[in-house]
Design a protein around this motif. Structure first.
Motif, PDB file in Angstrom:
ATOM      1  N   SER A   1       6.004   2.917   1.057  1.00  0.00           N
ATOM      2  CA  SER A   1       4.993   1.891   0.841  1.00  0.00           C
ATOM      3  C   SER A   1       5.242   0.846   2.093  1.00  0.00           C
ATOM      4  O   SER A   1       6.437   0.254   2.225  1.00  0.00           O
TER       5      SER A   1
ATOM      6  N   GLU B   1       1.774   4.684   1.088  1.00  0.00           N
ATOM      7  CA  GLU B   1       1.304   5.880   1.960  1.00  0.00           C
ATOM      8  C   GLU B   1       1.616   7.090   1.442  1.00  0.00           C
ATOM      9  O   GLU B   1       2.549   7.378   0.750  1.00  0.00           O
ATOM     10  N   ASN B   2       1.071   8.174   2.072  1.00  0.00           N
ATOM     11  CA  ASN B   2       1.179   9.773   1.997  1.00  0.00           C
ATOM     12  C   ASN B   2       2.704  10.046   2.055  1.00  0.00           C
ATOM     13  O   ASN B   2       2.870  11.038   1.726  1.00  0.00           O
TER      14      ASN B   2
ATOM     15  N   SER C   1       0.826  -1.233  -0.136  1.00  0.00           N
ATOM     16  CA  SER C   1       0.011   0.029  -0.057  1.00  0.00           C
ATOM     17  C   SER C   1       0.823   1.371   0.017  1.00  0.00           C
ATOM     18  O   SER C   1       1.683   1.316   0.954  1.00  0.00           O
TER      19      SER C   1
END
Length: 1527
Positions: A532, A527-528, A525
Motif C-alpha cells: 500500500s 496496490e496489486n 491505496s
C-alpha cells in the motif's frame, strides 16, 4: 478453521525446521510467543507465551521484548529460545490426548544479551555478546541440572551459531563480520576444563549466512564429513571442506558457485535494473541437502513400484533421470533471482572416497518460478526437506513425484512454505513449472488491539498495540460442501506511518484505507503487488482535536453514490468530513474537504453534552445495500453516547448537492433514547435498528439489546442478560434472509446468539445461545476482538493471532439446537440453524395455520393441508424419506389478492375459479375432504414432519381433527363462531393427547384463552357454541368445564345464563353415586331456589347433615334474624375452609358481595363470581359491575391482557373503551371516567404511556372487526390517536414477523389504512373518509335502498341505481364511499399478459410525493412531520422501508427452499401432474407479491439468491440462479 498465528520476528534464526520422533516440526517466534506447527500437515500444535514465564521470575527482562531465536533439538525434542539476557528451555511431554505439548524446563540467565542457540547431541551452545556452552545432567526432566561448562567473550555480536552434524565443530557468525569462525575442542580427554580454539574462514565482504551440509546418515560421523556453505555480500557461494583427515577443523575452499560466471545463471536485464543502484543487491544460494533429496527419491521409488496408473510410465522416466542424477550429483543448490527465475546447480564429488575436485554443474533454469513480489522470501535463511506423507490422503502419484518442501522467510517476517516436484522440473511434464505455495504464516508481532471491517465487505483491518496495521481479505470458496474446506484470510498489505497508528478505517471496496497517528490523517491505496502506498494527507485536519473515531460511509449526492470519511473528536464534539471521488484506475482519487463542525448535542438544561463514545453505524457483516425505492438516502451513519444526559443519538449526514456552504447544517440528529448515565463498556450497532450495549455491574457484565426499528417508534429493550465473565467484544451478522446473529466474546470463549422465534403465547422477544467456541488449551492467549465475514466466517483476534472459523456447525452445537427445538434434524451451517430457530414457519406449521384462521382464511388453510397431503403422497408412493416439504405455491397464497389482479393466462386461470380444459390445471384444485384428513391423521401418527417438534405435530393433528369436524357445521356458524370452535376443540384434542403421549406439560393449558372467549362473545351463534362446548366436555357440564370455556363471560343472554347455571347445579348434584346436596348448594342459592335445594336434602338420607339442613332451610330467610344466622354459619364454614359452601350461606343471607369476595379471595375464581352475580342480581347489578371495575379490569391492566380488558369493557356496555383497550395504553383506561372528554384521548400521548410491548398479533383482527360494529365503537376508534394506532400496527407487524409469519406481516403492511382523527360528534365521518376497495368493505344496512333497488355492474365494479333515494349519507360522499377500485392504466412488465389494478397507495411506477404523506425537510435540512396519517399505509412510510425489505427477504427464503427441494429430485416431482409446473407457479406468485408491495428491483433479488447459495452451499440453487434468473 484457518489460523494466522502471527509473522516471525524476521531474524536469521526466527524459525527452525527439525525432525524428531518421525515428525517434522516447524517452530518460529512471533513477538514474545513461540508457535509450533507440524511441518508436513500445517497443523498447529501449540502456542507458548513467554511473558507469563518471565513475569514470574526476576529475569531482568522488560516484558514485551521480542524473541530473537528458536531451535528444537532433533535428539530429544527440547526447544531453546533466546530473549534479552535469557535462554528458556522447554521439554516435550505427552498429555492425556496423546499429543505432545512443551513445558518450561529451565530459564538460563546470562550477563549479556543472547541472540542465537545451537543444540549438539548433549550440550547447548548460546551465542550473543559472548559464547556460552551449557550441559545438563540426568535424563529425568524434573531432576535435570544445568551447568555452564564454558564461556568466551567475542569481538562482535554473534547472530548465528551452529554445531556441525557430528557435533565436533561449531561455527559462529558475527554481525557484519567477514570472518567466519570454526571452533573445536582443544582440551585433552583427561582435563575437566573445556578449552576451544578457532580458525577463521575469511571472506572478501561480510558473511550473511552459512549452513553445514547434511549428508546421508552413513556419512554423518565419517572423516571429512563436515562441509560448510557460506554466503557473503559479494553474491558468491563458497563451499569449505577439510583436506587433511588429521586436521578436520582446518577447512579450505573446496569450490565456489558464482552466478555471474555463466551465461545461463547471469542476471537478467530486469535484475540488473533492480540492482544498479544497490551494491549489496544479490540473492543468496541455498542448499538442497543430499539427505533430504535422497530420502525423497527413495520414497518416490517405493511409491512408484506400487502405482499402476498410466501416468506412472511418464513419472518413471523422470524418476530414472533423477536416480541417475543422484548417483553422481546428490548435492543440489538453488537460487531465486530477482526476476522470479530459479537456477538449480548440481555438485559432483563434494563427498567421495578417494577425494576428487568437486565439479559444479548448471542443471536447469526455470524462467518464472515464483512471482517477483515473493523473491524477498529467499533473501535470508531457508530450509528444504522432503514431504513425509504420514496419512492416506496423498496418492501414489504425489508420493512418486520427489516432492520437496522449501520454507522461507521474508525480511518482514512472513513465512511461506513452497513445494517443488523434481520429477516435473527435470522431466518437463508441464510446459511451465514453478514453486507451488502450500501455506503461509503471517500476521502481527504484538497483540491485536481491534478489528475494523469495511461496511458490507470482506475486507478488514487489524490494528495491533504497537501500531502495526494490516489490511486483510476474507476468501470464501463459492461452494464448500466439505467442512474441511473453509474460508481463509489473506494479508493484502501492511500500512506504516511515521508515528504509531491509533485509528484506522477501510473503505467499502477495500482499495483505500485511512490511518490516523495522532497528528495527521493519511489515505493509502492498496496496490496489486501486496503493498500500500500513501497517496494523500488530509491537510484540513487540526491535530488539536484528538480523534476518537475514524470511519467511512457512503451517501448519495444528487444521483451519485459518494464515499465519505469522517473523524470524530470528543473535544467540542468536533467532526471533520471529506468526500473521496475515485478516478480511473491508476490515478489518485480526488479528495475534497466538506466541513468541520460541532455536533449539536444540547441537553434539557441547554448545556452542551460531551461525546464519550462514537461508533460507526453500518459495521455489521452481511448485506448492507439499501435495495428499496426511496428518496431518503440519508440513513444514520454515526452513533454517539454522552454520559452527561445518558442518551444514545443516531446522526444523519445531510448533503443534498455538491456545493456545500460552510454554514450549512450537515449533521442532523435522527433518533435519541436514554440508556442511563453510566458509561458503557461497549456499544455495537446492528441492522434493523438493533444496538447492543454492555454495562459493567456488580454481578457481571450486562448486555442489553435495544430495538429501534423506525424513528417513529419508541426504542425498547429487546433482550437483557448478564455474563459472569467479562465481555471483550461483540459483532453482528445480517444474513440474506434478514436474520440476526450476534457473537459475544469473553476472554476465552465466543458465544453465538440469535433470535428465537416467538411462540404464540410467549411474552416478548427472546434471544438464545445456540453455539459456543472455546479457545483451545494449547493457545494461552486472550481474545481481543471478533468480527463476522459476509458468508458466516468469524474472525477472532487472540493475542497477535487471527483465527478464522467457518460457518460449519460442530456436532455439539447441532445437537444443542436439536434439543432447543425438539426437532431431530441436521443443521450443517449456522445459517440453517438461524433459519430454523427464527426463520419463516413452514406453511403447514400449526401456529401459522391458526393465524390464517384468525384472519378468516379457512380456505387457504385447507389448501395448505391438501398440499401437504399431495407432498406426502408423492414421497410415500416413491418410498422416499420425508425430509423436506414443499411450501404451497405462492399463487395459492395470493388468492386473497385476486380482487386486485386480472389474470388472462390459462395457466393461472384457476386462481380466480375460472374453468379450464387443461388437465394439469385441474390438478391444482385443492379440495379438503374427510379422506384427506384421515390420510394426514394416519400418517402424522407414523412419520415425523421436518421442522416440526413432537409438540407441534400434535398441534397439527389437533387442528386437522377440528377442521374436519367444524366443516359440517360451517354453514350454521358465523366467522367468530368458527374461530371459537376450532380453538376449543384444538384445546380438548391436545389435552387428550397429553394424557396418552409423553409430551411436555406446557402443551396442556388450564383453559381457553381470553382471546378465544372474545370470539365467542362476538359470535351470533352462541347457542351452537354452548352445544359444542358441552359435547367436547363429555356431555356433562360441571363448573370446571364452564370455567375452562368461560361461558359465563361470553354468553350475552341472561336467560341462557340462568339455564346454564341450572344445568351446572343439576350436573353437580348427579355427579356422584351418593347424591350430595352440598355439591350444588352454591349454584341453587345463586338461582334463589332454596325450596328446590330443601327437596334435595329430603332425599339425602345417607348424609349426616340432612336433619340439620332440613330444619335450617325451613326458616324464613326474609327475616333479619335468620339472615344473621346464615351469615354466622357462613363465617364458621370459612374457618373450616369450606369456601364454596360458605359462599352459599352468604347468598342465603342475601350477602352477594360477601359471596363474591369468597370467590375472589379464597377460591381465586373471578369467573365464578361473575356467574353468581349474573344469575343472582342480573346483568345490570351493582356487585357485578364492581367485580369488573375493581377486580377484572385492574387484573387485565396489571397483566397487560388486552383480550380480558376488551371483554370486560364490552360486558359493561362501554363499547368505546372495549375498542380502545385493544390499542391504547391500558393504564389510561383505568383512570378515565365514562363521561371523560374524548378530546383528551385523541391527543398525542406522552412517550412514557405509549405501549411498547409486543402485542398478540390477533388483536389487530379483533380491532378491525369491532371498530365499525356500532356508533359507540366507531367513537372509541376515533379517540385512538394516530400515533397510538401507528405504534400498535407496527408492533403487530413485528409480532407476526417474530412468530415466523412474514406473509401476514406483509399483508398488514399492504392493507392497513390508518384511521384519521375525526369529529367525535359525528363518527360517521370515518365511514365517509375511509377509501374502500371492494363492495364487500361496505357494511350492509337494513335500510340501504341502493342494494334493494340497484345492481352491481361487475364489468366496471360500480353501482347502477335508477332511484335517487336519499339515505343517511351525504350526497357528496357517495362516490367516495363506493368508488371503483379497478383501473387498467398501470401496466406491469412481467409477464405481458397481466393487468393490475391501481393500488390504493402510490404506485412504484409513479413518483412518490413523500412530503405530502409524511412531511418534508426545510431549506436547512430539518424534517417536519405533517402529523396527518389519514388514508395512508405503511407502503408510503419511507422510514419503514428497511423493515419491509427484511420481510421480503424472509418471504424469499421459502421460495429458495422450494427451488432447492425440486432441483434435488427434479424427476420425482416433474412426473407428478400437480408438481410439474410448481417452480413456475411459485416464481410467478412471488413476482406478483413483490409488485403488490412495491418491490420490483429484481437485480437485488438475484443478488439475494446468489448470496443464499453461498451461505447454505446449495449447488442446485446455484444452477437455478445461473440458468433461470428472475428478470
Amino acid at each position: 478453521m484457518t489460523i494466522n498465528h502471527g509473522k516471525s520476528n524476521g531474524n536469521i534464526q526466527s524459525f527452525h525446521i527439525s525432525h524428531w520422533e518421525k515428525i517434522r516440526y516447524l517452530s518460529y517466534c512471533s513477538g514474545d510467543k513461540i508457535i509450533i506447527y507440524n511441518g508436513n500437515s500445517e497443523e498447529h500444535i501449540q502456542t507458548i507465551g513467554i511473558s507469563e514465564f518471565l513475569s514470574k521470575v526476576d529475569s531482568g527482562e522488560p516484558l514485551g521484548n521480542k524473541i530473537n531465536s528458536v531451535e528444537m533439538s532433533e535428539n530429544d525434542g527440547k526447544i531453546a529460545i533466546t530473549i534479552g539476557i535469557n535462554v528458556l528451555v522447554f521439554y516435550p511431554q505427552v498429555n492425556k490426548e496423546m499429543t505432545v505439548q512443551w513445558k518450561l524446563m529451565k530459564i538460563l540467565k546470562h550477563d549479556y544479551p543472547v541472540f542465537c542457540t545451537s543444540w549438539a547431541t548433549g550440550p547447548l551452545l548460546v551465542g550473543g555478546e559472548s559464547l556460552t556452552l551449557w550441559e545438563h545432567t540426568s535424563s529425568n526432566y524434573d531432576m535435570m541440572k544445568w551447568t555452564k561448562i564454558w564461556e568466551q567473550k567475542v569481538s562482535s555480536k554473534l547472530i548465528l551459531v551452529q554445531f556441525s552434524p557430528d557435533s565436533t565443530l561449531f561455527a559462529t557468525m558475527g554481525e557484519c563480520d567477514r570472518l567466519l569462525k570454526i571452533w573445536w575442542n582443544s582440551s585433552n580427554n583427561e582435563s575437566k576444563e573445556r578449552k576451544y580454539n578457532f580458525n577463521y574462514l575469511p571472506h572478501p565482504r561480510a558473511v550473511t549466512n552459512f549452513t553445514w551440509r547434511k549428508g546421508p546418515l552413513e556419512q554423518k560421523n565419517s572423516t571429512g564429513s563436515n562441509i560448510i556453505l557460506t554466503m557473503c555480500k559479494d553474491g558468491v557461494c563458497r563451499i569449505w571442506a577439510a583436506t587433511n583427515p588429521e586436521e578436520p577443523y582446518n577447512l579450505y575452499i573446496s569450490t565456489v558457485v558464482d552466478p555471474s560466471q555463466s551465461l545461463v545463471t547471469l542476471q537478467s536485464s530486469e535484475e540488473e535494473d533492480i540492482c544498479s543502484q544497490d551494491p549489496d543487491c544479490f540473492t543468496p544460494i541455498h542448499w538442497i541437502h543430499s539427505k533430504e533429496f535422497l530420502t525423497s527419491l527413495r520414497i518416490s521409488m517405493e511409491a512408484f513400484n506400487s502405482d499402476e496408473n498410466d501416468k506412472a510410465i511418464i513419472i518413471g522416466s523422470g524418476l530414472r533421470k533423477l536416480s541417475n542424477l543422484a548417483n553422481d550429483t546428490p548435492d543440489l543448490l538453488y537460487q531465486i533471482q530477482r526476476d522470479g527465475s530459479m537456477i538449480i546447480w548440481g555438485i559432483r564429488n563434494i563427498y567421495c572416497r578417494p577425494r576428487r575436485i568437486p565439479k559444479v554443474l548448471v542443471l536447469l533454469r526455470i524462467a518464472q518460478a515464483i512471482p517477483i513480489s515473493e523473491v524477498e522470501y529467499f533473501f535470508g535463511n531457508t530450509a528444504t526437506f522432503y514431504e513425509n506423507y504420514t496419512d492416506n490422503t496423498a496418492t501414489d502419484y504425489l508420493k512418486s513425484s520427489v516432492e520437496l518442501m522449501i520454507v522461507s522467510q521474508s525480511p518482514h517476517g512472513h513465512i511461506n512454505k513452497y513445494s517443488i516436484r523434481l520429477v516435473d522440473v527435470f522431466d518437463n511434464l508441464q510446459s511451465t513449472t514453478s514453486l507451488q505455495l502450500k501455506y503461509s504464516w503471517t500476521g502481527h508481532h504484538s497483540n491485536i488491539k481491534s478489528i475494523i471491517k469495511a461496511p458490507g465487505g470482506n475486507n478488514f483491518i487489524s490494528l495491533a498495540k504497537d501500531g502495526e496495521t494490516i489490511l486483510w481479505n476474507i476468501l470464501t470458496p463459492e461452494l464448500q460442501h466439505d467442512k474441511r474446506i473453509g474460508p481463509s484470510i489473506i494479508e493484502k498489505s501492511s500500512v506504516f506511518m511515521n508515528s504509531r497508528i491509533k485509528n484506522t478505517c477501510v473503505f467499502l471496496n477495500g482499495n483505500y484505507l485511512a490511518a490516523y497517528d495522532g497528528t495527521q490523517i493519511a489515505i493509502f491505496s492498496y496496490e496489486n503487488n501486496n503493498y500500500s502506498r500513501q497517496i494523500a494527507v488530509l491537510e484540513d485536519y487540526d491535530p488539536f482535536f484528538e480523534l476518537t473515531l475514524l470511519f467511512s460511509f457512503q451517501n448519495k449526492i444528487e444521483t451519485l453514490l459518494t464515499t465519505f470519511i469522517a473523524g470524530v473528536s470528543s473535544q467540542k464534539n468536533m467532526i471533520f468530513l471529506w468526500n473521496i471521488i475515485e478516478n480511473e484506475r491508476g490515478f489518485s482519487p480526488q479528495i475534497n474537504f466538506i466541513s468541520r463542525s460541532s455536533l449539536p448535542m444540547m441537553n434539557e438544561k441547554n448545556n452542551n453534552n460531551k461525546i464519550i463514545m462514537a461508533i460507526a453505524v453500518e459495521q455489521w457483516a452481511g448485506i448492507n445495500a439499501r435495495n428499496y425505492p426511496s428518496s431518503d438516502f440519508n440513513h444514520p451513519v454515526l452513533l454517539t453516547f454522552s454520559s452527561n444526559d445518558g442518551y444514545i443519538r443516531y446522526w444523519q449526514c445531510i448533503i443534498t448537492n455538491k456545493k456545500i456552504k460552510l454554514s450549512t447544517k450537515i449533521w442532523m440528529e435522527e433518533v435519541k433514547f436514554y440508556i442511563g448515565e453510566e458509561i458503557p463498556k461497549l456499544i455495537k450497532c446492528g441492522p434493523q435498528g438493533k444496538v447492543a450495549v454492555v454495562l459493567k455491574t456488580s454481578i457481571g457484565d450486562e448486555m442489553t439489546i435495544w430495538e429501534c426499528i423506525t424513528k417513529r417508534l419508541p426504542p425498547a429493550k429487546d433482550f437483557i442478560t448478564v455474563f459472569s465473565e467479562e465481555i471483550i467484544d461483540i459483532d453482528w451478522l445480517f444474513t440474506s434472509n434478514a436474520e440476526l446473529v450476534l457473537a459475544v466474546s469473553t476472554s476465552r470463549k465466543i458465544l453465538i446468539y440469535t433470535q428465537l422465534r416467538k411462540h404464540y403465547v410467549s411474552k416478548g422477544a427472546k434471544w438464545i445461545l445456540f453455539s459456543k467456541i472455546s479457545m483451545p488449551d494449547n493457545v494461552p492467549l486472550s481474545i481481543s476482538g471478533v468480527s463476522w465475514g459476509n458468508e458466516g466466517s468469524l474472525i477472532v483476534a487472540s493475542g497477535n493471532q487471527l483465527r478464522c472459523y467457518s460457518k460449519w456447525l460442530s456436532d455439539e452445537s447441532a445437537y444443542k439446537v436439536s434439543q432447543i427445538t425438539g426437532v431431530n434434524k441436521s443443521f450443517p451451517t449456522l445459517f440453517h440453524v438461524v433459519d430454523h430457530l427464527n426463520g419463516p414457519l413452514p406453511h403447514h406449521h400449526p401456529t401459522l395455520l391458526l393465524q390464517h384462521i384468525l384472519w378468516g382464511k379457512m380456505d387457504l388453510v385447507k389448501q395448505i393441508l391438501v398440499h401437504l397431503y399431495k407432498c406426502l403422497k408423492v414421497l410415500i408412493n416413491s418410498d422416499k424419506p420425508v425430509l423436506k416439504i414443499l411450501p404451497l405455491p405462492f399463487d395459492k397464497l395470493l388468492e386473497d389478492d385476486a380482487s386486485t389482479i386480472s389474470i388472462n393466462s390459462n395457466r393461472y386461470s384457476l386462481l380466480f375459479g375460472e374453468d379450464s380444459d387443461d388437465e394439469r390445471s385441474h390438478e391444482t384444485v385443492l379440495n379438503f375432504t374427510e379422506d384427506v384428513a384421515d390420510f394426514l391423521s394416519e400418517q402424522l401418527k407414523i412419520i415425523s414432519l421436518p421442522d416440526l417438534s413432537p409438540v407441534e405435530q400434535a398441534q397439527l393433528l389437533a387442528l386437522i381433527d377440528t377442521i374436519i369436524q367444524v366443516e359440517g357445521q360451517k354453514r350454521s356458524l358465523d366467522e367468530n363462531g368458527v374461530r371459537y370452535v376450532l380453538f376449543m376443540r384444538r384445546f380438548h384434542y391436545l389435552n387428550r393427547v397429553t394424557n396418552r403421549v409423553t409430551l411436555p406439560t406446557t402443551v396442556r393449558s388450564p383453559g381457553l384463552s381470553y382471546r378465544d372467549m372474545n370470539w365467542a362473545l362476538h359470535s351470533d351463534s352462541q347457542d351452537l357454541l354452548i352445544e359444542y362446548s358441552m359435547a367436547a366436555s363429555g356431555g356433562k357440564f360441571l363448573w370446571k368445564d364452564a370455567r375452562v370455556h368461560g361461558i359465563f363471560l361470553w354468553i350475552r343472554s341472561n336467560e341462557i345464563v340462568r339455564q346454564q347455571m341450572e344445568i351446572l347445579a343439576r350436573n353437580h348434584y348427579m355427579s356422584k353415586d351418593e347424591r350430595d346436596p352440598t355439591d350444588c348448594s352454591f349454584f341453587y342459592m345463586a338461582l334463589r331456589k332454596r325450596k328446590l335445594l330443601s327437596g334435595l336434602w329430603r332425599t339425602a338420607n345417607h348424609h349426616k347433615e340432612q336433619s340439620i339442613m332440613l330444619k335450617f332451610l325451613a326458616n324464613d330467610f326474609d327475616e333479619p334474624r335468620w339472615k344473621t344466622c346464615a351469615l354466622k354459619n357462613a363465617y364458621a364454614l370459612l374457618g373450616k375452609q369450606r369456601f364454596e359452601y360458605a359462599a352459599a350461606f352468604f347468598l342465603l343471607g342475601d350477602k352477594l358481595k360477601d359471596a363474591v369476595n369468597v370467590c375472589l379471595k379464597h377460591l381465586d375464581d373471578f369467573q365464578l363470581a361473575v356467574a353468581i352475580c349474573r344469575v343472582y342480581e342480573g346483568d345490570d347489578g351493582i356487585v357485578l359491575k364492581s367485580v369488573f371495575e375493581e377486580y377484572i379490569i385492574p387484573l387485565a391492566i396489571s397483566t397487560g391482557d388486552r383480550w380480558l380488558a376488551s371483554l370486560a369493557f364490552w360486558f359493561l356496555g362501554q363499547r368505546d373503551r372495549a375498542v380502545k383497550a385493544i390499542m391504547a395504553p391500558l393504564e389510561t383506561l383505568s383512570t378515565l371516567s365514562n363521561n371523560s372528554s374524548s378530546t383528551q384521548s385523541s391527543t398525542s400521548l406522552p412517550s412514557s404511556l405509549i405501549p411498547t410491548e409486543s402485542p398478540d398479533a390477533a388483536l389487530i383482527v379483533l380491532y378491525k372487526q369491532l371498530k365499525e360494529k356500532s356508533i359507540q365503537t366507531l367513537r372509541g376508534a376515533s379517540e385512538i390517536s394516530p400515533e397510538t394506532e401507528y405504534f400498535f400496527v407496527l408492533r403487530s407487524i413485528f409480532a407476526y414477523d417474530r412468530m415466523g409469519c412474514p406473509l401476514l406481516a406483509l399483508h398488514l403492511v399492504r392493507t392497513w389504512k390508518f384511521t384519521p382523527e375525526s369529529m367525535i360528534k359525528n363518527p360517521r365521518h370515518i365511514l365517509k373518509s375511509r377509501k374502500r376497495n371492494t363492495v364487500f368493505d361496505i357494511p350492509i344496512l337494513d335500510n340501504d335502498s341502493r342494494i334493494s333497488s340497484g345492481f352491481v355492474n361487475f364489468d366496471n365494479w360500480s353501482w347502477n341505481n335508477n332511484n335517487n333515494n336519499n339515505n343517511n349519507y351525504d350526497d357528496d360522499d357517495d362516490n367516495e364511499l363506493i368508488s371503483s377500485p379497478i383501473s387498467t392504466n398501470i401496466k406491469f412488465d412481467f409477464p405481458n399478459n397481466y393487468n393490475y389494478s391501481n393500488s390504493p397507495v402510490t404506485s412504484p411506477t409513479s413518483p412518490i410525493n413523500e412530503d405530502i404523506i409524511w412531511g418534508k425537510r426545510d431549506e436547512k435540512g430539518e424534517f417536519h412531520e405533517n402529523g396527518n396519517m389519514e388514508n395512508t399505509s405503511l407502503l408510503d412510510d419511507i422510514d419503514f422501508n428497511d423493515y419491509k425489505v427484511a420481510l421480503i427477504k424472509r418471504l424469499l427464503q421459502q421460495f429458495l427452499d422450494a427451488i432447492t427441494i425440486i432441483s434435488e429430485d427434479r424427476e420425482l416431482f416433474e412426473n407428478s401432474s400437480y408438481f410439474g409446473d410448481y417452480i413456475n407457479r411459485i416464481e410467478h406468485g412471488l413476482k406478483i407479491k413483490l409488485f403488490i408491495i412495491q418491490f420490483i428491483l429484481f437485480l437485488t433479488i438475484n443478488f439475494l439468491i446468489f448470496t443464499r447459495c453461498l451461505e447454505t452451499d446449495s449447488f442446485e440453487l446455484l444452477k437455478y440462479f445461473q440458468s433461470h434468473r428472475l428478470d
